[in-house]
Design a protein around this motif. Structure first.
Motif, PDB file in Angstrom:
ATOM      1  N   LEU A 288      48.110 -13.200  21.089  1.00  0.00           N
ATOM      2  CA  LEU A 288      48.179 -12.520  19.750  1.00  0.00           C
ATOM      3  C   LEU A 288      49.586 -11.932  19.994  1.00  0.00           C
ATOM      4  O   LEU A 288      49.911 -10.892  19.403  1.00  0.00           O
ATOM      5  N   ARG A 289      50.758 -13.051  20.160  1.00  0.00           N
ATOM      6  CA  ARG A 289      51.826 -11.814  20.219  1.00  0.00           C
ATOM      7  C   ARG A 289      52.163 -11.914  18.887  1.00  0.00           C
ATOM      8  O   ARG A 289      53.351 -11.304  18.203  1.00  0.00           O
ATOM      9  N   ALA A 290      52.206 -12.951  17.751  1.00  0.00           N
ATOM     10  CA  ALA A 290      52.243 -13.398  16.832  1.00  0.00           C
ATOM     11  C   ALA A 290      51.389 -11.958  15.599  1.00  0.00           C
ATOM     12  O   ALA A 290      50.260 -11.839  15.124  1.00  0.00           O
ATOM     13  N   LEU A 291      51.826 -10.920  15.575  1.00  0.00           N
ATOM     14  CA  LEU A 291      51.253  -9.821  14.039  1.00  0.00           C
ATOM     15  C   LEU A 291      50.093  -9.345  14.130  1.00  0.00           C
ATOM     16  O   LEU A 291      48.894  -9.829  13.601  1.00  0.00           O
TER      17      LEU A 291
ATOM     18  N   ASP B  11      42.287  -4.023  16.427  1.00  0.00           N
ATOM     19  CA  ASP B  11      41.118  -4.692  17.361  1.00  0.00           C
ATOM     20  C   ASP B  11      40.835  -6.008  16.980  1.00  0.00           C
ATOM     21  O   ASP B  11      39.954  -6.288  15.805  1.00  0.00           O
ATOM     22  N   PRO B  12      41.790  -6.915  18.058  1.00  0.00           N
ATOM     23  CA  PRO B  12      41.273  -8.319  17.226  1.00  0.00           C
ATOM     24  C   PRO B  12      39.707  -9.381  16.933  1.00  0.00           C
ATOM     25  O   PRO B  12      39.491 -10.341  16.964  1.00  0.00           O
ATOM     26  N   ARG B  13      39.131  -8.361  18.290  1.00  0.00           N
ATOM     27  CA  ARG B  13      37.577  -8.626  18.278  1.00  0.00           C
ATOM     28  C   ARG B  13      36.858  -8.157  16.404  1.00  0.00           C
ATOM     29  O   ARG B  13      35.637  -9.382  16.425  1.00  0.00           O
ATOM     30  N   SER B  14      37.429  -7.607  16.053  1.00  0.00           N
ATOM     31  CA  SER B  14      37.087  -7.216  14.686  1.00  0.00           C
ATOM     32  C   SER B  14      37.174  -8.292  13.531  1.00  0.00           C
ATOM     33  O   SER B  14      36.670  -8.317  12.647  1.00  0.00           O
ATOM     34  N   GLU B  15      38.312  -9.032  13.911  1.00  0.00           N
ATOM     35  CA  GLU B  15      38.812 -10.481  12.957  1.00  0.00           C
ATOM     36  C   GLU B  15      37.396 -10.685  11.806  1.00  0.00           C
ATOM     37  O   GLU B  15      36.692 -11.705  13.028  1.00  0.00           O
ATOM     38  N   PRO B  16      37.778 -11.264  11.038  1.00  0.00           N
ATOM     39  CA  PRO B  16      36.699 -12.136  10.239  1.00  0.00           C
ATOM     40  C   PRO B  16      36.485 -13.353  11.388  1.00  0.00           C
ATOM     41  O   PRO B  16      37.213 -13.576  11.329  1.00  0.00           O
TER      42      PRO B  16
ATOM     43  N   ASP C 297      55.819 -11.112  -0.320  1.00  0.00           N
ATOM     44  CA  ASP C 297      54.115 -11.908  -0.800  1.00  0.00           C
ATOM     45  C   ASP C 297      53.433 -12.629  -0.204  1.00  0.00           C
ATOM     46  O   ASP C 297      51.965 -13.131  -0.301  1.00  0.00           O
ATOM     47  N   ALA C 298      53.799 -12.696   1.451  1.00  0.00           N
ATOM     48  CA  ALA C 298      53.508 -13.940   2.234  1.00  0.00           C
ATOM     49  C   ALA C 298      51.719 -13.558   2.673  1.00  0.00           C
ATOM     50  O   ALA C 298      51.968 -12.079   3.368  1.00  0.00           O
ATOM     51  N   PRO C 299      50.765 -14.156   2.875  1.00  0.00           N
ATOM     52  CA  PRO C 299      49.162 -13.977   2.894  1.00  0.00           C
ATOM     53  C   PRO C 299      49.848 -13.489   3.949  1.00  0.00           C
ATOM     54  O   PRO C 299      50.227 -14.274   5.139  1.00  0.00           O
ATOM     55  N   ARG C 300      49.154 -12.209   4.898  1.00  0.00           N
ATOM     56  CA  ARG C 300      49.026 -11.787   6.688  1.00  0.00           C
ATOM     57  C   ARG C 300      48.909 -13.195   7.577  1.00  0.00           C
ATOM     58  O   ARG C 300      49.791 -13.710   8.488  1.00  0.00           O
ATOM     59  N   ALA C 301      47.866 -14.067   7.578  1.00  0.00           N
ATOM     60  CA  ALA C 301      47.705 -15.243   7.655  1.00  0.00           C
ATOM     61  C   ALA C 301      49.020 -16.138   8.447  1.00  0.00           C
ATOM     62  O   ALA C 301      49.244 -17.259   8.538  1.00  0.00           O
ATOM     63  N   ASP C 302      49.722 -16.406   7.409  1.00  0.00           N
ATOM     64  CA  ASP C 302      50.885 -17.697   6.884  1.00  0.00           C
ATOM     65  C   ASP C 302      51.920 -16.747   7.240  1.00  0.00           C
ATOM     66  O   ASP C 302      52.561 -17.420   8.382  1.00  0.00           O
ATOM     67  N   ALA C 303      51.982 -15.255   7.370  1.00  0.00           N
ATOM     68  CA  ALA C 303      52.911 -14.731   7.859  1.00  0.00           C
ATOM     69  C   ALA C 303      52.802 -14.926   9.359  1.00  0.00           C
ATOM     70  O   ALA C 303      53.643 -15.312  10.304  1.00  0.00           O
ATOM     71  N   ARG C 304      51.611 -14.456   9.379  1.00  0.00           N
ATOM     72  CA  ARG C 304      51.012 -14.905  11.040  1.00  0.00           C
ATOM     73  C   ARG C 304      51.248 -16.361  11.919  1.00  0.00           C
ATOM     74  O   ARG C 304      52.348 -15.919  13.020  1.00  0.00           O
ATOM     75  N   GLU C 305      51.545 -17.064  11.202  1.00  0.00           N
ATOM     76  CA  GLU C 305      51.542 -18.600  11.034  1.00  0.00           C
ATOM     77  C   GLU C 305      53.541 -18.725  12.346  1.00  0.00           C
ATOM     78  O   GLU C 305      53.492 -19.684  12.924  1.00  0.00           O
ATOM     79  N   ARG C 306      53.940 -18.344  10.322  1.00  0.00           N
ATOM     80  CA  ARG C 306      54.914 -18.626  10.216  1.00  0.00           C
ATOM     81  C   ARG C 306      55.736 -18.456  12.315  1.00  0.00           C
ATOM     82  O   ARG C 306      56.504 -19.004  12.328  1.00  0.00           O
ATOM     83  N   ILE C 307      55.286 -16.865  12.413  1.00  0.00           N
ATOM     84  CA  ILE C 307      55.387 -15.882  13.104  1.00  0.00           C
ATOM     85  C   ILE C 307      55.658 -17.093  14.815  1.00  0.00           C
ATOM     86  O   ILE C 307      56.519 -17.052  15.272  1.00  0.00           O
ATOM     87  N   GLU C 308      54.628 -17.107  14.966  1.00  0.00           N
ATOM     88  CA  GLU C 308      54.490 -17.642  16.083  1.00  0.00           C
ATOM     89  C   GLU C 308      54.591 -18.734  16.567  1.00  0.00           C
ATOM     90  O   GLU C 308      55.316 -19.166  17.315  1.00  0.00           O
ATOM     91  N   ALA C 309      54.949 -19.906  15.210  1.00  0.00           N
ATOM     92  CA  ALA C 309      55.952 -20.668  15.125  1.00  0.00           C
ATOM     93  C   ALA C 309      56.901 -20.975  15.966  1.00  0.00           C
ATOM     94  O   ALA C 309      57.731 -21.747  16.089  1.00  0.00           O
ATOM     95  N   ALA C 310      57.770 -19.705  15.201  1.00  0.00           N
ATOM     96  CA  ALA C 310      58.996 -19.712  15.937  1.00  0.00           C
ATOM     97  C   ALA C 310      59.011 -19.382  17.357  1.00  0.00           C
ATOM     98  O   ALA C 310      60.086 -19.655  17.534  1.00  0.00           O
TER      99      ALA C 310
END
Ligand code: HEM
Length: 441
Positions: A429-432, A436-441, A98-111
């Motif tokens: 860009l290594r976490a999730l 196309d990262p350019r199209s991110e809001p 259920d983790a939102p994508r941004a939270d999951a990305r942040e936690r993986i990057e932190a690890a």
């Protein structure tokens, strides 16, 4: 799998077995057998405490290219890069729950950042890369930019029926100290809450393990580990050999530079593509029926054999196996000699005289059988396919008396078990990553 008795096998053999076993059991066995790496079964190190002799790192010093390992590694006397000894390949699916994508990305990057804090970016510490598969990107909205060539893996020769690796991500962990790879592995994917004395952000719930493969590279290791299937127990593998086939590899002149394999344009500039084929080798006849000269002819070229260019295991080659100066027409060469060498054939795919692949392959005894995890980096997967076509040499087989396997380099001895392709993004860009990262809001 069972560990050997630490008192009855050499330390390095025990360490290899511990890496292959993995988990807390592998780590504690490794520490228990090795005073240098944490001291006689030091329970604290098993739980994430400091490992003796393993330096801590500084994430602030990490380069943008995840694959920029060469500056962090030693060179041998001839100037060839010396790869780390122990390797773990962790294939995982991403499961955010259920983790939102941004939270999951942040936690993986932190690890990952914690891992860089826990281990110096070197062979004495830890080197690692994180890559993502076409299957991962396919499930997300958006498409990869044209600057990234990452097709789904597929069989590449008529001689193989590989399984296709479709795990979302591949984490490659590499270090000289077996306890370092094991501690990092446990901290990312297991229960450990710290590694090498540094607390770790827990992201393990975001990954579902799919596969774990291991290996090792270093002079003397194949000789020590030849008590498995795929090679005679008494095969005269030279002490100096890094490969079960009895030779060294990774000579500087036959390797692409990190610049050559780096994606130059688009949002993933600074990244690279990674392909991993797991190859099983069946070397009984290699060792029992081929002479040293035949082995040299098949791995390098018949000219290398005639002129005794290689030596016992490659010590005469310095930093250049000298395959680029052989007659360019491998077909004519094969017709004349009746044999064509592996490196000679593969070198036909050079571009402007320069190799296209940065090979970071390493032998394995996974499944108690000899093999190689043939891991390469290249700018595009198309580069890999072109080199593999040159190595397969179907043209050579079609147009000469040389067979599709027999006398055609080392094909007779090598069997492809699986293939996988990954994008190793730049560090930022290594976490999730999104396709196309350019199209991110
Ligand atoms: C059991 C598997 C393999 C073994 C033991 C092996 C071994 C070797 C050795 C000893 C060399 C010469 C020296 C050096 O490494 O610098 C070499 C070169 C090379 N191999 Fe392999 N190899 C294997 C599989 C492959 C595969 C699957 C590919 C292809 C896609 C490949 C591509 C190359 C290339 C591109 C070169 C360098 C050619 C150049 O100088 O341009 N190898 N290999």
């Amino acid at each position: 799998m069972e560990l050997p008795d630490p008192d009855s096998v050499p330390r390095r053999e025990f360490a290899k077995a511990a890496v292959a076993l993995g988990g807390v059991a592998g780590l504690s066995a490794c520490l228990g057998s090795d005073g240098d790496a944490g001291g006689g079964g030091n329970g604290d190190a098993v739980g994430g405490g400091p490992l003796d002799g393993v330096p801590a790192g500084d994430p602030g010093e990490a380069p943008e290219r995840q694959h920029a390992w060469d500056d962090a590694l030693d060179r041998d006397d001839a100037g060839n890069v010396v790869p780390p000894t122990h390797h773990v390949l962790r294939y995982v699916d991403v499961d955010r729950g259920d983790a939102p994508r941004a939270d999951a990305r942040e936690r993986i990057e932190a690890a990952f950042t914690d891992l860089e804090r826990a281990f110096e970016r070197s062979a004495a510490g830890l080197l690692f890369t994180v890559g993502y598969s076409p299957a991962y990107f396919d499930r997300l909205p958006g498409t990869l930019p044209e600057s990234v060539d990452l097709p789904a893996p597929r069989p590449l020769t008529g001689l193989e029926d590989p399984s296709i690796d479709e795990a979302d991500a591949l984490v490659h962990l590499a270090a000289d100290e077996p306890a370092a790879v094991l501690a990092a592995d446990e901290a990312l994917f297991g229960e450990a809450t710290a590694a090498n004395g540094v607390p770790m952000t827990d992201a393990s719930d975001l990954f579902d393990p799919v596969d774990r493969r291991t290996g090792f590279i270093g002079a003397g290791l194949p000789r020590e580990h030849r008590d498995v299937d795929g090679i005679p127990d008494d095969a005269p593998v030279p002490e100096g050999a890094k490969l079960f086939m009895g030779f060294a590899n990774g000579f500087a002149a036959s390797q692409a530079t990190e610049d050559r394999v780096t994606i130059e344009a688009g949002p993933f500039a600074g990244g690279t593509t990674q392909q991993v084929s797991t190859l099983r080798t069946q070397l009984d006849a290699w060792w029992s029926q081929e002479s040293h000269a035949q082995r040299v002819a098949k791995l390098f070229s018949p000219t290398h054999a005639d002129e005794e260019r290689v030596g016992e295991y490659g010590e005469r080659l310095g930093s250049d196996p000298g395959v680029a100066d052989l007659p360019e027409d491998a077909v004519a060469y094969a017709r004349e000699e009746g044999v064509v060498g592996h490196a000679q054939k593969a070198a036909r795919a050079r571009e402007d005289g320069k190799p296209r692949l940065l090979r970071r392959d390493f032998p394995t005894t996974d499944g108690d059988h000899t093999g190689i995890h043939f891991l390469t980096l290249q700018e595009s997967i198309g580069d890999f396919v072109a080199v593999r076509d040159a190595m397969t040499g179907a043209d050579v087989a079609d147009e000469t008396g040389v067979g599709s396997r027999i006398n055609n380099g080392i094909l007779q001895y090598v069997f492809v078990r699986s293939r996988g392709n990954f994008l190793v993004p730049p560090r930022g860009l290594r976490a999730l990553p999104d396709p196309d990262p350019r199209s991110e809001p």
